[in-house]
Motif scaffolding. Structure first.
Motif, PDB file in Angstrom:
ATOM      1  N   SER A   1     -19.983  -1.678 -79.087  1.00 24.60           N
ATOM      2  CA  SER A   1     -19.656  -2.877 -78.314  1.00 24.60           C
ATOM      3  C   SER A   1     -20.685  -3.991 -78.497  1.00 24.60           C
ATOM      4  O   SER A   1     -20.457  -5.113 -78.064  1.00 24.60           O
TER       5      SER A   1
ATOM      6  N   ASN B   1     -10.226  -1.957 -75.555  1.00 25.42           N
ATOM      7  CA  ASN B   1      -9.766  -3.336 -75.698  1.00 25.42           C
ATOM      8  C   ASN B   1     -10.840  -4.159 -76.382  1.00 25.42           C
ATOM      9  O   ASN B   1     -12.010  -3.801 -76.396  1.00 25.42           O
TER      10      ASN B   1
ATOM     11  N   GLU C   1     -12.504  -8.209 -77.175  1.00 27.11           N
ATOM     12  CA  GLU C   1     -12.682  -9.543 -76.615  1.00 27.11           C
ATOM     13  C   GLU C   1     -13.284 -10.435 -77.682  1.00 27.11           C
ATOM     14  O   GLU C   1     -13.984  -9.972 -78.585  1.00 27.11           O
ATOM     15  N   ILE C   2     -12.995 -11.725 -77.554  1.00 28.64           N
ATOM     16  CA  ILE C   2     -13.525 -12.694 -78.497  1.00 28.64           C
ATOM     17  C   ILE C   2     -14.796 -13.292 -77.902  1.00 28.64           C
ATOM     18  O   ILE C   2     -14.804 -13.724 -76.751  1.00 28.64           O
ATOM     19  N   LYS C   3     -15.855 -13.275 -78.712  1.00 32.29           N
ATOM     20  CA  LYS C   3     -17.124 -13.920 -78.350  1.00 32.29           C
ATOM     21  C   LYS C   3     -17.492 -14.818 -79.521  1.00 32.29           C
ATOM     22  O   LYS C   3     -17.802 -14.319 -80.600  1.00 32.29           O
TER      23      LYS C   3
ATOM     24  N   ILE D   1     -14.936 -10.768 -82.942  1.00 40.23           N
ATOM     25  CA  ILE D   1     -14.203  -9.893 -82.033  1.00 40.23           C
ATOM     26  C   ILE D   1     -15.069  -8.671 -81.778  1.00 40.23           C
ATOM     27  O   ILE D   1     -15.565  -8.037 -82.712  1.00 40.23           O
ATOM     28  N   TYR D   2     -15.238  -8.342 -80.490  1.00 44.04           N
ATOM     29  CA  TYR D   2     -16.065  -7.207 -80.080  1.00 44.04           C
ATOM     30  C   TYR D   2     -15.225  -6.217 -79.287  1.00 44.04           C
ATOM     31  O   TYR D   2     -14.281  -6.603 -78.598  1.00 44.04           O
TER      32      TYR D   2
ATOM     33  N   LYS E   1     -14.636  -4.235 -76.186  1.00 44.88           N
ATOM     34  CA  LYS E   1     -15.023  -4.477 -74.796  1.00 44.88           C
ATOM     35  C   LYS E   1     -15.517  -3.167 -74.194  1.00 44.88           C
ATOM     36  O   LYS E   1     -14.816  -2.161 -74.214  1.00 44.88           O
TER      37      LYS E   1
ATOM     38  N   SER F   1     -16.181  -0.218 -71.700  1.00 45.31           N
ATOM     39  CA  SER F   1     -15.405   0.296 -70.579  1.00 45.31           C
ATOM     40  C   SER F   1     -16.176   1.441 -69.928  1.00 45.31           C
ATOM     41  O   SER F   1     -16.503   2.431 -70.582  1.00 45.31           O
TER      42      SER F   1
ATOM     43  N   LEU G   1      -5.422  -9.783 -82.251  1.00 42.89           N
ATOM     44  CA  LEU G   1      -6.451 -10.661 -81.710  1.00 42.89           C
ATOM     45  C   LEU G   1      -7.058 -11.535 -82.811  1.00 42.89           C
ATOM     46  O   LEU G   1      -7.326 -12.723 -82.600  1.00 42.89           O
TER      47      LEU G   1
END
Length: 156
Positions: free
Chosen positions: A17, A71, A73-75, A79-80, A82, A84, A140
């Motif tokens: 992550s 899941n 996420e865009i940073k 794309i990384y 996420k 959990s 994504l």
């Protein structure tokens, strides 16, 4: 062995992550694990087609929990994965369940067959999970590329 496996998976997941995800990072684990199928060349580990279907099906069912908690996420422009917190508990639950099933099934099935079936279960789980991750990642990435294209056309 159980504690070592769980700890390794938690460490790998937490490190993943922190670095951008890629198609390569998603697909390499099942490809690397597929080499374990060479065990089926030896009669001691061979299982019936029914057992193959059964083990792969159970692995696919187990993968649902992993799919739901994986899941992206865009940073920035990357794309990384996420992080959990639930993933760790699901992983431990799945490992405990696998151990319980192995103990139960090991009473009526030889060690070689049990090993073969649990390899197939793990492979079915990993393969299904990684395919789902790949599809999420590609979707994504397409959205990210589309947004970058819209931003660059606005500046022109």
């Amino acid at each position: 062995m159980f504690v070592l496996m769980a700890t390794m998976m938690i460490i790998v997941r937490s490190r993943a992550s922190k670095k951008p995800a890629s198609v390569k990072k998603i697909i390499i684990p099942p490809i690397a694990m597929s080499t374990g199928a060479l065990m089926f060349l030896f009669p001691y580990f061979q299982v019936s087609w029914w057992q193959v279907l059964e083990a792969l099906s159970v692995g696919m069912v187990f993968s649902v929990l992993l799919i739901l908690t994986s899941n992206f996420e865009i940073k920035g422009n990357n794309i990384y994965l996420k992080p959990s917190k639930v993933f760790i508990f699901i992983l431990i639950f799945l490992l405990l369940l696998r151990i319980a099933l192995k103990i139960y099934l090991g009473q009526g099935i030889s060690v070689g067959e049990t090993s073969g079936m649990f390899y197939l279960l793990a492979f079915g789980m990993l393969f299904t999970w990684r395919i789902a991750m790949l599809l999420k990642f590609i979707k994504l990435r397409q959205n990210l590329n589309m947004n970058q294209f819209k931003l660059s056309s606005r500046s022109n």
